[in-house]
Design a protein around this motif. Sequence first.
Motif, PDB file in Angstrom:
ATOM      1  N   SER A 141       0.826  -1.201   0.000  1.00 24.97           N
ATOM      2  CA  SER A 141       0.000   0.000   0.000  1.00 24.97           C
ATOM      3  C   SER A 141       0.859   1.249   0.000  1.00 24.97           C
ATOM      4  O   SER A 141       0.622   2.181  -0.759  1.00 24.97           O
ATOM      5  CB  SER A 141      -0.923  -0.017   1.221  1.00 24.97           C
ATOM      6  N   SER A 142       1.867   1.289   0.855  1.00 25.78           N
ATOM      7  CA  SER A 142       2.684   2.490   0.926  1.00 25.78           C
ATOM      8  C   SER A 142       3.544   2.640  -0.323  1.00 25.78           C
ATOM      9  O   SER A 142       3.898   3.747  -0.708  1.00 25.78           O
ATOM     10  CB  SER A 142       3.581   2.431   2.169  1.00 25.78           C
ATOM     11  N   HIS A 143       3.860   1.545  -0.960  1.00 27.59           N
ATOM     12  CA  HIS A 143       4.743   1.602  -2.131  1.00 27.59           C
ATOM     13  C   HIS A 143       4.007   2.067  -3.376  1.00 27.59           C
ATOM     14  O   HIS A 143       4.546   2.771  -4.203  1.00 27.59           O
ATOM     15  CB  HIS A 143       5.357   0.220  -2.367  1.00 27.59           C
ATOM     16  N   THR A 144       2.805   1.679  -3.547  1.00 28.31           N
ATOM     17  CA  THR A 144       2.087   1.993  -4.783  1.00 28.31           C
ATOM     18  C   THR A 144       1.001   3.036  -4.602  1.00 28.31           C
ATOM     19  O   THR A 144       0.383   3.465  -5.568  1.00 28.31           O
ATOM     20  CB  THR A 144       1.426   0.729  -5.362  1.00 28.31           C
ATOM     21  N   GLY A 145       0.736   3.431  -3.367  1.00 31.94           N
ATOM     22  CA  GLY A 145      -0.303   4.424  -3.136  1.00 31.94           C
ATOM     23  C   GLY A 145      -1.697   3.865  -3.285  1.00 31.94           C
ATOM     24  O   GLY A 145      -2.650   4.595  -3.535  1.00 31.94           O
ATOM     25  N   SER A 146      -1.853   2.544  -3.161  1.00 35.28           N
ATOM     26  CA  SER A 146      -3.182   1.936  -3.268  1.00 35.28           C
ATOM     27  C   SER A 146      -3.219   0.678  -2.422  1.00 35.28           C
ATOM     28  O   SER A 146      -2.195   0.081  -2.122  1.00 35.28           O
ATOM     29  CB  SER A 146      -3.510   1.605  -4.720  1.00 35.28           C
ATOM     30  N   LEU A 147      -4.412   0.262  -2.027  1.00 36.32           N
ATOM     31  CA  LEU A 147      -4.564  -0.913  -1.180  1.00 36.32           C
ATOM     32  C   LEU A 147      -4.538  -2.175  -2.011  1.00 36.32           C
ATOM     33  O   LEU A 147      -5.189  -2.262  -3.042  1.00 36.32           O
ATOM     34  CB  LEU A 147      -5.888  -0.829  -0.410  1.00 36.32           C
ATOM     35  N   ALA A 148      -3.786  -3.156  -1.558  1.00 32.52           N
ATOM     36  CA  ALA A 148      -3.754  -4.447  -2.229  1.00 32.52           C
ATOM     37  C   ALA A 148      -4.910  -5.301  -1.732  1.00 32.52           C
ATOM     38  O   ALA A 148      -5.310  -5.214  -0.572  1.00 32.52           O
ATOM     39  CB  ALA A 148      -2.426  -5.148  -1.955  1.00 32.52           C
ATOM     40  N   GLY A 149      -5.449  -6.124  -2.610  1.00 32.84           N
ATOM     41  CA  GLY A 149      -6.506  -7.037  -2.207  1.00 32.84           C
ATOM     42  C   GLY A 149      -5.934  -8.267  -1.543  1.00 32.84           C
ATOM     43  O   GLY A 149      -4.727  -8.423  -1.371  1.00 32.84           O
ATOM     44  N   SER A 150      -6.802  -9.177  -1.182  1.00 35.58           N
ATOM     45  CA  SER A 150      -6.408 -10.412  -0.523  1.00 35.58           C
ATOM     46  C   SER A 150      -5.517 -11.247  -1.435  1.00 35.58           C
ATOM     47  O   SER A 150      -5.819 -11.474  -2.609  1.00 35.58           O
ATOM     48  CB  SER A 150      -7.653 -11.221  -0.159  1.00 35.58           C
ATOM     49  N   TYR A 151      -4.406 -11.728  -0.880  1.00 38.21           N
ATOM     50  CA  TYR A 151      -3.470 -12.546  -1.656  1.00 38.21           C
ATOM     51  C   TYR A 151      -4.161 -13.798  -2.192  1.00 38.21           C
ATOM     52  O   TYR A 151      -3.987 -14.164  -3.356  1.00 38.21           O
ATOM     53  CB  TYR A 151      -2.287 -12.932  -0.775  1.00 38.21           C
ATOM     54  N   ASP A 152      -4.932 -14.443  -1.344  1.00 39.91           N
ATOM     55  CA  ASP A 152      -5.598 -15.674  -1.774  1.00 39.91           C
ATOM     56  C   ASP A 152      -6.573 -15.420  -2.917  1.00 39.91           C
ATOM     57  O   ASP A 152      -6.722 -16.255  -3.811  1.00 39.91           O
ATOM     58  CB  ASP A 152      -6.336 -16.317  -0.599  1.00 39.91           C
ATOM     59  N   VAL A 153      -7.245 -14.272  -2.895  1.00 37.57           N
ATOM     60  CA  VAL A 153      -8.162 -13.937  -3.985  1.00 37.57           C
ATOM     61  C   VAL A 153      -7.383 -13.725  -5.278  1.00 37.57           C
ATOM     62  O   VAL A 153      -7.790 -14.179  -6.352  1.00 37.57           O
ATOM     63  CB  VAL A 153      -8.996 -12.693  -3.641  1.00 37.57           C
ATOM     64  N   TYR A 154      -6.254 -13.043  -5.208  1.00 37.40           N
ATOM     65  CA  TYR A 154      -5.429 -12.844  -6.394  1.00 37.40           C
ATOM     66  C   TYR A 154      -5.000 -14.180  -6.997  1.00 37.40           C
ATOM     67  O   TYR A 154      -5.111 -14.395  -8.205  1.00 37.40           O
ATOM     68  CB  TYR A 154      -4.179 -12.026  -6.050  1.00 37.40           C
ATOM     69  N   VAL A 155      -4.500 -15.068  -6.151  1.00 39.93           N
ATOM     70  CA  VAL A 155      -4.032 -16.365  -6.655  1.00 39.93           C
ATOM     71  C   VAL A 155      -5.179 -17.137  -7.293  1.00 39.93           C
ATOM     72  O   VAL A 155      -5.035 -17.731  -8.368  1.00 39.93           O
ATOM     73  CB  VAL A 155      -3.369 -17.171  -5.523  1.00 39.93           C
ATOM     74  N   ALA A 156      -6.346 -17.131  -6.631  1.00 41.31           N
ATOM     75  CA  ALA A 156      -7.510 -17.819  -7.199  1.00 41.31           C
ATOM     76  C   ALA A 156      -7.926 -17.196  -8.520  1.00 41.31           C
ATOM     77  O   ALA A 156      -8.266 -17.909  -9.479  1.00 41.31           O
ATOM     78  CB  ALA A 156      -8.675 -17.770  -6.203  1.00 41.31           C
ATOM     79  N   ALA A 157      -7.906 -15.869  -8.597  1.00 41.97           N
ATOM     80  CA  ALA A 157      -8.272 -15.188  -9.843  1.00 41.97           C
ATOM     81  C   ALA A 157      -7.274 -15.516 -10.950  1.00 41.97           C
ATOM     82  O   ALA A 157      -7.667 -15.726 -12.104  1.00 41.97           O
ATOM     83  CB  ALA A 157      -8.338 -13.678  -9.613  1.00 41.97           C
ATOM     84  N   PHE A 158      -5.987 -15.552 -10.617  1.00 44.26           N
ATOM     85  CA  PHE A 158      -4.977 -15.921 -11.615  1.00 44.26           C
ATOM     86  C   PHE A 158      -5.282 -17.310 -12.186  1.00 44.26           C
ATOM     87  O   PHE A 158      -5.323 -17.510 -13.401  1.00 44.26           O
ATOM     88  CB  PHE A 158      -3.585 -15.926 -10.985  1.00 44.26           C
ATOM     89  N   ARG A 159      -5.476 -18.275 -11.305  1.00 44.65           N
ATOM     90  CA  ARG A 159      -5.731 -19.645 -11.758  1.00 44.65           C
ATOM     91  C   ARG A 159      -7.003 -19.716 -12.601  1.00 44.65           C
ATOM     92  O   ARG A 159      -7.044 -20.409 -13.624  1.00 44.65           O
ATOM     93  CB  ARG A 159      -5.857 -20.583 -10.556  1.00 44.65           C
TER      94      ARG A 159
END
Length: 698
Positions: free
Chosen positions: A479-497
Amino acid sequence: MPGRMLTESEGYRLLDSCGIPVPPHHLSASAADARAAADRIGYPVVMKVISPEIIHKSDVGGVITGIRGPDEAEEAYRTIMANSAARAPGAAITGIIVEKEMPPGLEVLVGGKTDPAFGKIITFGLGGKLVELLEDVAIRVLPVDDDEIRSMIREIEGYRLIRGYRGEAPKDEKALVRIIAKMARLFAESPDIREFDLNPVILYEEGASVVDARIIVGDTVGAGSARLSIRAPPDLFYPKSIAVIGASATPTKVGYSVLRNLLSFPGDLYPVNPGRSELFGRKAYPSVLEIPGPVDWAVVAVPAHLVPGVMEECGKKGVRLAIIVTAGFRETGEDGAALEEAVVAIARRHGIRVVGPNCLGVMMPHMGINATFDPVSPRPGDVAFISQSGAIITTVVDWSLPAEFGFSSVISVGNQADLGFEHYLRFAEQDEMTRSITLYVEEIQDGRGFMQIVGDVARNKPVVAVKSGSSQKGRAAASSHTGSLAGSYDVYVAAFRQAGVIPVRSLRDAFNLAELLASEGYPQGKRAIAVTSAGGFAVLASDYAEAYGVDMVDLPDDVLRELNEFLPPIWNHANPMDIIGDADAARFAALFDVLIRHQDFWDIAFVIAVPTTLVDPAHVANEIVRFSRNTEKMVVGCMLGGDSMRSGLRILRGCRIPNFEELEDAFKAVGSVLSVPKARGAGQRRPPRDDRCPGGEG
């Protein structure tokens, strides 16, 4: 509006209206009414307090189970009311729900939430306390069809309990699919439902029932806004002229590094600095407007407050792409975000596309372009690398040089104020130099749009992704690096698959896998064979195959007969094939000939060679190359060892055949591909043979 949890009776009513089975129930307002309701429903019954202010009913003594008679029903009503008044004073009690106590069965959970990146997602796993203990949950981004639901159900470890475990009868999987499908449709089509939790859903040999429903309603914040209607033209990333605005003669300045890196660009290069007439032997211009010829790209390296004025000039000049490496925008706070919006508005008005701001820049090794301030330039290669971190890029490029790993393009996305992952993926999809794509992701702004596009791209070219922020601390850093909130890691991985992207944990795994897929394409199935002259590695190959979901197939009888004709009698007669430690290149070659003739029983071949005084690694490598070129299946090189194997490794590298120096890494990479069914079923296969191994095999 703030979220509100539906009462259990409201939730049951909603589910029942959608055809989702719930227990017979009645909301009672008196002990006598509870007694009459229990008589109608039939014993045993459960009674629960209903209050919008009491979330955890058991904590206040608001649940009584196993009620088996009329007198018990009246007493249970009075007890729950007394407990609630004592332990939750002031809570408004709507009533007491009386419901049929369902017989025991397999408890599962169906849940849903609204993710900030991907919108509404649905989860499935074992229910009750097991969901927290085992964390055995499958996730999908909505919408989903019945096939996707079945896939979700079957991917959890607990599916064995549904299928029938240790003599128990199978549970009603069709009923479960129906419940999930109806709930998924209700959730997707109801903008006011923010979150829900059906836990447990009791699954029987025939039928199922929801016995607890937690549904939260309120305004739903959807996924990020889409930019996808504005597509970047395919030729945007093939410039004939580049201006460096903020070019400098001072080695500590970014403009110095960018200009120096671009000196090898074969097109027209224009330094822009109002205080200099010449830089690096090139004529310098006070403004981009003073450049006599057209300018395709402008690399902007001036202080943030000067960028709007520079963009106005770029617009008047007809610049097509601005790469803004300058920091000081959205990532710094509200003032920076306002400045970024102003820059984008200027770019949109003039038809300029923007990379960044706050990015490292863009590298196109095949075109001699390093429009970054990275001090080194990568080799040309097959893999496009798109990263949300400039520091990750500089580290990876530095690693790639001694590893002899090459890139077709390297793109730092920065703040993605205009162009984002979606646009760069479309570029890599049509780029002839790109055979596979690797992503480093911290945050996706439009998750649903991203899934749609990356799914299209992954059907043509393999896409591998590393997602940071798997821990709470990691998410805070993102969040501090990109100026935006990241979503849930598990949701990202599931969405990728779900989209056909192959997720991996480490950058090393990502590039191992990207190189393999750039060379070999997706495997056509999961049937694998392994060939080695070292018995210990044959055993390890079996272990790693089982660990990573690679199916080591049995050798057909006709293949065994052919192998027995030339292999020593003491070979192991099994797969993995141990062809004995005295095997030379000719023995490998003869075995490869058999496998080439019999390509119908295998999809993936692991070739494991080790140092020995009896064989020249170069000869074995040449045979691996011949084997690869004469089959449409995946061939995985595993020439293990150190300096003595270098001659063989150079041959494999020259012929674009990846080699894994650790055997486990090879099986992990292949297992990662096999774990994403959409990737295995994709249309892209192996790259064309006519451009492999330039200059021959030696």
